[in-house]
Design an enzyme around this catalytic site. Structure first.
Site, PDB file in Angstrom:
ATOM      1  N   ASP A 198      -2.501   6.157  -4.274  1.00  0.00           N
ATOM      2  CA  ASP A 198      -1.353   5.497  -3.662  1.00  0.00           C
ATOM      3  C   ASP A 198      -0.828   4.385  -4.571  1.00  0.00           C
ATOM      4  O   ASP A 198      -1.413   4.125  -5.635  1.00  0.00           O
ATOM      5  CB  ASP A 198      -1.711   4.996  -2.262  1.00  0.00           C
ATOM      6  CG  ASP A 198      -2.740   3.877  -2.252  1.00  0.00           C
ATOM      7  OD1 ASP A 198      -3.415   3.676  -3.278  1.00  0.00           O
ATOM      8  OD2 ASP A 198      -2.872   3.206  -1.216  1.00  0.00           O
ATOM      9  N   SER A 219       0.826  -1.207   0.000  1.00  0.00           N
ATOM     10  CA  SER A 219       0.000   0.000   0.000  1.00  0.00           C
ATOM     11  C   SER A 219       0.862   1.258   0.000  1.00  0.00           C
ATOM     12  O   SER A 219       1.648   1.468  -0.912  1.00  0.00           O
ATOM     13  CB  SER A 219      -0.963  -0.036   1.190  1.00  0.00           C
ATOM     14  OG  SER A 219      -1.892   1.009   1.118  1.00  0.00           O
ATOM     15  N   ASP A 232      -5.741   1.906  -4.312  1.00  0.00           N
ATOM     16  CA  ASP A 232      -6.998   1.660  -3.606  1.00  0.00           C
ATOM     17  C   ASP A 232      -7.423   2.883  -2.789  1.00  0.00           C
ATOM     18  O   ASP A 232      -8.535   2.949  -2.304  1.00  0.00           O
ATOM     19  CB  ASP A 232      -6.935   0.400  -2.733  1.00  0.00           C
ATOM     20  CG  ASP A 232      -5.907   0.468  -1.613  1.00  0.00           C
ATOM     21  OD1 ASP A 232      -5.121   1.437  -1.567  1.00  0.00           O
ATOM     22  OD2 ASP A 232      -5.873  -0.474  -0.794  1.00  0.00           O
ATOM     23  N   ASP A 291      -0.895   1.155  -4.872  1.00  0.00           N
ATOM     24  CA  ASP A 291      -1.760   0.081  -5.402  1.00  0.00           C
ATOM     25  C   ASP A 291      -3.143   0.585  -5.782  1.00  0.00           C
ATOM     26  O   ASP A 291      -4.041  -0.204  -6.085  1.00  0.00           O
ATOM     27  CB  ASP A 291      -1.850  -1.086  -4.425  1.00  0.00           C
ATOM     28  CG  ASP A 291      -2.562  -0.740  -3.127  1.00  0.00           C
ATOM     29  OD1 ASP A 291      -2.387   0.385  -2.638  1.00  0.00           O
ATOM     30  OD2 ASP A 291      -3.280  -1.602  -2.591  1.00  0.00           O
TER      31      ASP A 291
END
Length: 575
Positions: A300, A147, A304, A302
């Site tokens: 960010d 993340s 999400d 990834d």
């Protein structure tokens, strides 16, 4: 070196680990014995969300072997629960260093266990992995990502057949299976690689079509197609999907931040690849100012979570926090679904217990259910699953910049959120307003809610003990008042009991047990204390509110609420 640590080191040096790994261990022992000890002093724990840690050699690091052992445990659980039919898994990875390699390792271990694997051929956002699990009829899924953590980290997030992260009973059961893998000899590393199928467009297209279908007012987008948007992927996976969905929706004036466009696990232009941090959006903000943009968005690594910046009522650029963005987004989706005739009688929304209670007000006044869950998007996904076929989920979110529109994905989705945020900005502009104008309108209509989060980090091996002591003291000796306001209620999610301080009456909290405390005071303040599950820190969430009679009073009420929060922080001696 501690004898127990030395025994683990010797096991790696003498075992069937690859030579590069052994050479690196020897180098650490010689050059940095402290780092060597930290790499082996414990096992990298497979928690309810999977693995997350610093990359490197050793039992306490993210590497081929710790990932292989985790995957073997997950495969063993899969065989016990769905064995006897074709088992299927989907795998995706982000732009972090080694994510692609770790994804290959994961795929090979699954395949060696007879599990059909759908492996994305290049980096993809985490929400697309969640979508792929359901779209391809998989029983599980894994995404390799840490993340928003610093570049030294990587992670392994495990999902179940509903596309959500592991929840009870699967989370504990998988952990049990992973804990049974005591050696790399217990892992099936090679075999059946013909079971690995590379995927790309066959999932990309349905995912993008689903996102297009989320649009509430395509006509508004068409009318405001020149909305000036600045987007940064902060060297992550957002670049794969966000510009594409904005283009497909009809936005023609999208400016991608070139310096941060290229996926790069070293995140060279930022200290911390987190859209919650102002520094991470500083380059994009400079460009937004130069272009006189309408809105800035940043995702960010990834993709999400998404952060946004807009101009306030004074024409100054400001970064909105996650609660402000959630308030705008929930309000837009709820009100405009009604305006467009899309609303259903059984619509519901969902949020976490530390996310702004302004959303509860929207739902109450609109006659709509709002479910509150523990922190972690997997609990929102669990509610969607429980209500499927009975109630209609429309939007969910948490204050840490994670939102979900529609139920085709079962995790926070910055791609879907970015699309809806831009539609929302277009709608405001079409009405001759800014998003900040809309936010103030919301405060006038529903009440001015202001929130703040502070994190206290306690590093080292003693950090966890210090945090545990803080929580123990808060439980044993709750304050009689906070910032001069009488304490009315304490909710202890670990004991599962909410206590009325005046009457002593106790009621059960209908949520899973969790190490969270909440204090409610007579002036409407709410303070939540929650140790982090992934980092050595404790988080305190503050929420205060007041009536805002008109727009002209915004600055005064805003300052008053800020003073109340600072007063609470000082009174609780958190600074």
């Amino acid at each position: 070196m501690d004898q127990e640590i030395k025994a683990k080191v010797d096991q790696w040096l003498e075992g069937s680990y690859d030579q590069d790994t052994k050479n690196e261990i020897k180098r650490l022992l010689q050059d940095n014995p402290t780092e060597a000890a930290d790499s082996f002093y414990k096992e990298l724990e497979f928690g309810t969300g999977g693995l997350r840690g610093i990359m490197g050699v050793g039992t306490n690091r993210m590497n081929k072997y710790t990932i292989g052992m985790a995957t073997q445990g997950l495969a063993n659980y899969l065989k016990k629960t769905v064995g006897g039919q074709e088992m299927k898994a989907a795998i995706a990875y982000d732009s972090r260093n080694n994510s692609d390699y770790f994804a290959e390792v994961t795929a090979k271990v699954f395949a060696a266990n007879g599990i059909k694997v759908y492996l994305f051929d290049s980096l993809r956002p985490t929400p697309e992995l969640s979508f792929a699990i359901r779209h391809l009829g998989c029983h599980t899924g894994v995404v390799l990502t840490a993340s928003h953590n610093p570049k030294e980290y990587n992670g392994y997030k495990a999902y179940w057949a509903d596309g959500g992260q592991l929840v009870p009973p699967h989370d504990k059961n998988v952990i049990t299976e992973v804990q049974q893998i005591h050696s790399i000899e217990d892992v099936k590393w090679e075999g059946n690689e013909d079971l690995i199928e590379k995927i790309s467009k066959e999932v990309d297209e349905p995912y993008l079509e689903m996102l297009e279908g989320n649009a509430i007012s395509p006509e508004t987008i068409k009318a405001e197609k020149d909305l000036k948007i600045v987007f940064t992927s902060i060297h992550g996976t957002g670049i794969v999907m966000v510009p594409e969905i904005l283009k497909r929706l009809g936005f023609e004036n999208v400016h991608v931040v070139e310096e941060q466009k290229e996926p790069n696990g070293n995140f060279p232009t930022v200290v911390y690849p987190n859209p919650e941090e102002a520094e991470a959006l500083s380059i994009a903000l400079k460009q937004a100012k130069e272009l006189d943009a309408d809105i800035l968005l940043g995702t960010d690594p990834d993709a999400d979570r998404v952060g946004i910046a807009i101009k306030n009522h004074k024409g100054e650029w400001v970064l909105l926090n996650g609660n402000q963005t959630a308030a705008l987004l929930f309000n837009y989706v709820i009100e405009n679904r009604k305006a467009e005739g899309l609303a259903k009688d059984n619509d519901f929304v969902c949020k976490t217990i530390v996310t702004t209670d302004l959303i509860d007000e929207f739902a109450k006044q609109q006659g709509m259910a709002c479910y509150n869950v523990l922190t972690g998007f997997k609990f929102i996904a669990e509610v969607i699953k429980e209500k499927e076929g009975k109630e209609n989920f429309i939007i969910g979110g948490e204050e840490s910049y994670g939102y979900l529109v529609g139920d085709a994905v079962r995790d926070k989705d910055a791609v879907a959120s970015a699309a809806m945020i831009c539609e929302m900005a277009a709608h405001a502009k079409h009405q001759g307003k800014s998003l900040f104008d809309q936010l103030i309108d919301i405060y006038v209509k529903y009440g001015f809610y202001k929130e703040k989060l502070i994190s206290i980090t306690k590093k080292g091996m003693s950090g966890a003990e210090e945090i545990a002591t803080m929580m123990k003291e808060l439980r044993a000796n709750p304050p009689a008042s906070i910032n001069g306001s009488e304490l009315l209620e304490v909710r202890d999610y670990q004991s599962g009991i909410a206590k009325n301080i005046k009457t002593g009456e106790e009621t059960a909290i209908d949520l899973p047990k969790s190490n969270v405390l909440q204090f409610f005071t007579a002036d409407g303040s709410k303070i939540s204390a929650r140790p982090s599950g992934t980092e050595p820190k404790i988080k305190f969430y503050f929420s205060v509110n007041a009536k805002l009679d008109n727009k002209a009073d915004f600055d005064k009420v805003d300052a008053d609420l800020n003073d109340r929060i600072e007063g609470i922080i000082a009174d609780m001696k958190l600074r």
